[in-house]
Design an enzyme around this catalytic site. Sequence first.
Site, PDB file in Angstrom:
ATOM      1  N   CYS A  58       0.842  -1.202   0.000  1.00 52.39           N
ATOM      2  CA  CYS A  58       0.000   0.000   0.000  1.00 52.39           C
ATOM      3  C   CYS A  58       0.882   1.261   0.000  1.00 52.39           C
ATOM      4  CB  CYS A  58      -0.955  -0.063   1.182  1.00 52.39           C
ATOM      5  SG  CYS A  58      -2.404   0.971   1.003  1.00 52.39           S
ATOM      6  N   HIS A  86      -3.609  -5.956   1.883  1.00 53.56           N
ATOM      7  CA  HIS A  86      -3.491  -6.175   3.318  1.00 53.56           C
ATOM      8  C   HIS A  86      -4.073  -7.549   3.641  1.00 53.56           C
ATOM      9  CE1 HIS A  86      -2.647  -1.893   3.647  1.00 53.56           C
ATOM     10  NE2 HIS A  86      -3.755  -1.621   3.007  1.00 53.56           N
TER      11      HIS A  86
END
Lengths: 466, 283
Positions: free
Chosen positions: B101, B212
């Site tokens: 990310c 994630h």
Amino acid sequence: MTGRHRGAGTTLGPRAAVGVAAVAAANRASRRLGRGSGTVAGGRIGLVLDPGLLGELGRSRRVALVTGTNGKTTTTRLLSAAVSPNGDVATNDTGANMPAGHLAALVARPDAPNAVLEVDEVYLGTVVEAVWPRVVVLLNLSRDQLDRTNEVRMLAARWRESLGRPPAGPVAPSVVANADDPLVVWAASGAVGPCTWVGAGQVWRQDAVGCPACGGRIRFGPGSAWACDSCGLERPPCAAWLEDGSLVRPDGSRLPVRLSIPGRFNQANAIMAAVAAPLLLADSADGASTPGVPTVEEALDRMALVDDVAGRFAVLDRHGAGVRLALAKNPAGWTAIFDLLEEERMTADGPAEGACHLVLSVNARVADGADTSWLWDVPFERLAGLPAVVATGERHRDLAVRLRYAGVEHVAVADPLAAVDAALARRGSTGGAGSARPVVSPTDARWPAVTVVANYTAFTALRSRW
Amino acid sequence: MTSGADPAGAPAALRVVVVYPDLLGTYGDGGNGTVLARRAAWRGIPVELLLAPSDEPLPAGHLYCLGGGEDGPQVRAATLLSEDGGLARAVAGGAAVLGVCAGFQVLGRTYPDAHGRPLPGLGLLDVETRRSRRGRAVGEVVAEPAPGSPRLPPALGGGGLPTLTGFENHAGVTTLGTMARPLGRVSLGVGNGDGDGTEGAWQGRVVGSYLHGPLLARNTALADVLLGWALSAAVADGCVGDLRPLDDEEEADLRAERLRAAGHLARRPERWVRQVLGRPRGG
């Protein structure tokens, strides 16, 4: 009661009156259909019929708003008890903490002069604008439901913006804020109204290392001190703080915080509520001397009787054994529960058995947050060495993998009630610490045999099966 | 890098460094470091897990993990890493890197700040990231490994990666340059969001992804790919050990359940509507 605070029902225009009637009717229907407690459905209808209804019902009363990542529901319950020991208060005690829930709570108690409302962090600005509160209680901010809400800095910025705006009502709300949380301090320090700082503690600091004001670095210590190393944002001097189970004030006076609900974090919630109660009820700044306004000490006494907060920490009977339910929704909440369990395990006469035999239940519905990554921020490593940790809930597989990497012995049982039974059975077979104790009274909160720690919808799902 | 075997005779450890958890630790991605360290330890490989705070020099390591973070802290992390220079030196010396990310974006050539202005990244991956105009991408992701994506070490059969599963929550659009190759192609979710259906990137021993979960808890094969790379760097420093298969029953169970759930999600009509409309942010 002054005319300004007369019951809301007498001040409504025709449109609002229709809205109120609709909310009440929808709530009754919703309850009869067995669709939940009938708070949100009616509130939604009311807001559609009259978007200004929340303000009309709220502005005629003394309103306190309670918000923060953790402790909202408990603090709201404690503050309600402190403000109105006879229950004469409008409050959303079912946890419906968005405007529809606030509206339903106000409609349900049309004549209550006081309202204590739990507010979802995201909605603080909206509700402040609508109801013109006297008091706003800011508890803490830490990571929670990142897929639904916002990153914590964004929330702090929104609070700051809302409280720093010229007040919509006649006076800006008085703010009671946790001095131990840098994000809260930054949000509250921009407030137009007076701010009372309370040292309530903060178990979770990992979201507050970067200074919310300047992006510098917050240094913690010594003791409870903290300060930014670049811009000078620092812990403000407190009007009250929690120390060894007592509320302590700058004059050195100590008031023991005795509660029926467990844990240091609940003592922290209690001192926030104890400071807020006189501020809400007083008509002048030195409110403690006004008749009918409780002192901080009286507020604490009233809170001591609160023993059930929406079923949290309730000890329920399962085949003659006590099963305690605890709610933990995010890393800070789980950490606080682990602190409590550890404290109980070290206390010889405490409910050590129930602190050793654990069922952990995790769901990932909308109200929980769909992303379970937060499990990896929870220090499950602290459970290593305990017997019989049972993983359950709709996301028990995520939990089981997390426990594996935390080095925690565990089994996974998909059905939550079967998981409780598994924990009770393993406790019997392992001859745990409490095996020689007599069979306990099922409602004896001192001796649960098993503690279930669950996140939001996992908690309500299990609670509903008793 | 590290200074060879301990003269006292203890074998040098494989060092896993979680980079700046105080800045890039918002989304549980620190779990990637935990997964890597445990999987090394279970195989008897001496391993050290270092949580490297942003106010200290970045320690030398064989495997670095960068996680997701908020906009302001992301800029600070990129600036500090660039000034420190340790990460680029480690990569040049053979270390492996996983960025997720915000951490993925920082590894690239450019990434956007809170206002969408492009800032220089570390340039360890030939990718550029800009702010999405379609709001945040939030939800479950399933990605099939792209052709030529990293392979498992020979000790673990040398096969390709299985399907990737994870959860994305970002507002970035990442475009791959010629040096970087995609990690996977999404069959559910947005991933890099550049219209080509790619998710993540890799180049040499540097891997970036939007997933994630954490990524490595849900994709243990990728964890073992990274460990294989890191171990070869650590062996040069005197570390002794080899990778062998582990009993990943619980991880396999989780993966199977997530992929089943993703199948349901993909068939839900509102999912398609949201993808078409660009998914406005909730809350």
